[in-house]
Design an enzyme around this catalytic site. Structure first.
Site, PDB file in Angstrom:
ATOM      1  CG  ASP A 136      -1.676   1.307   1.376  1.00 50.80           C
ATOM      2  OD1 ASP A 136      -2.655   1.481   0.630  1.00 50.80           O
ATOM      3  OD2 ASP A 136      -1.300   2.160   2.200  1.00 50.80           O
ATOM      4  CE  LYS A 167      -4.121   4.812   1.173  1.00 50.07           C
ATOM      5  NZ  LYS A 167      -2.734   4.420   0.951  1.00 50.07           N
ATOM      6  CG  LEU A 185      -0.854  -2.879  15.145  1.00 54.47           C
ATOM      7  CD1 LEU A 185       0.641  -3.009  14.969  1.00 54.47           C
ATOM      8  CD2 LEU A 185      -1.431  -4.152  15.761  1.00 54.47           C
ATOM      9  CB  ILE A 199      -1.930  -2.060   5.079  1.00 54.44           C
ATOM     10  CG1 ILE A 199      -3.019  -1.036   5.450  1.00 54.44           C
ATOM     11  CG2 ILE A 199      -2.328  -2.868   3.862  1.00 54.44           C
ATOM     12  CD1 ILE A 199      -3.186   0.070   4.437  1.00 54.44           C
ATOM     13  CB  SER A 202       7.199  -2.241  10.299  1.00 58.33           C
ATOM     14  OG  SER A 202       8.371  -2.399  11.078  1.00 58.33           O
ATOM     15  CG  ASN A 204       3.703  -6.474  11.789  1.00 62.10           C
ATOM     16  OD1 ASN A 204       3.596  -6.812  12.967  1.00 62.10           O
ATOM     17  ND2 ASN A 204       4.085  -5.258  11.438  1.00 62.10           N
TER      18      ASN A 204
END
Length: 281
Positions: free
Chosen positions: A43, A73, A182, A222, A225, A234
């Site tokens: 992403d 995006k 998170l 998504i 990190s 993850n």
């Protein structure tokens, strides 16, 4: 890996890596590391100013483009530019985008949506969607669209589970993708005793428990990190499952507590802001 089938039949991985706030160098290294670990959903966004770096990482990985699910995006200041999608493709150095979203409900977002529909019909984009839209704004798009949005990317985590929004989206065949999965790194959330207990039970970390909850709740995640160990961790979510009772315990944690809320003033600034997409490395 587990997948969701979008409302147009496209299959999307349920876990990927986000590149928000990563510099081009960091994004390139993180995406390359992620692909090597087995990630296939990447992403990015015009506004992150790292699309070129993401494209480089995909090329360097040696993984076939068709095996990568690439998402980006459009930023509000580009919604009325007829070549906005083509320029995005050029920066990513790709012939097509798997999922293209309207980043913010700012400026002339209906014009931006029309651009995405056109790109979808031309085969430049496989699926389109929205980011940070409210139910009323989503309905506005549903009322005028020719190509239905497939995904809504928005803030979701155990403290803000967006249950009513998800019910609305489910009725329209739109899946939810969680950013801040998170809780924006809130230690209070990450260190909840319930997650610590479940982590001990399953031999996982608290973070992995939260991400697994998302997957089982139907949320695409998504997390971002730049730490290779965290990137690997993850994605290590698919060798265990929470019980129905444990899912219910987490569902009861919902506080409707958000860490990000847009205001009319913020949206006005978004519409005026022009990311330096041409100056990126």
């Amino acid at each position: 890996m587990e997948f969701l089938t979008l409302n147009n039949g496209v299959k999307m991985p349920m876990a990927g890596i986000g590149t928000f706030l990563l510099t081009p160098d960091e994004a390139e290294a993180s995406v390359l590391s992620a692909i090597q670990c087995g990630y296939r959903l990447i992403d990015t966004a015009n506004a992150y100013v790292n699309e070129k770096a993401v494209g480089r990482a995909i090329r360097k990985s040696g993984v076939e483009r068709r095996d990568i699910f690439l998402e980006t995006k459009l930023w509000p200041s580009f919604y009325e530019q007829p070549d906005a999608v083509d320029k995005t493709l050029q920066r990513l150095d790709t012939d097509y985008i798997d999922l293209l979203l309207i980043h913010q409900p700012a400026g002339n977002y209906t014009a931006g949506y029309r651009l995405m529909e056109k790109a979808c019909k031309e085969g430049k984009v496989r699926a389109i969607g929205l980011s940070n839209f409210s139910p009323a704004q989503i309905q506005e798009i549903l009322d005028i669209c020719e190509v239905k949005p497939a995904v809504l990317q928005t803030e979701v985590h155990p403290y803000s589970q967006e249950k009513e929004l998800k019910e609305f989206l489910a009725q329209e065949g739109i899946v939810i993708q969680a950013w801040y999965p998170l809780g924006h790194g809130d230690r209070g959330l990450l260190e909840e005793p319930l997650f610590t207990r479940l982590a001990r039970k399953y031999g996982k970390s608290n973070t992995q428990i939260i991400l697994r909850w998302h997957i089982q709740a139907g949320n695409i995640v998504i997390p971002g990190s730049k730490n290779p160990d965290h990137i690997r961790e993850n994605l290590n979510l698919f060798d265990f499952a929470l019980t129905d009772g444990e899912m219910a315990e987490i569902a009861a944690m919902d506080r409707q507590k958000r860490y990000y809320t847009s205001t009319p003033e913020m949206l006005k600034k978004y519409a005026e802001m022009v990311p330096d997409v041409d100056g990126q490395k």
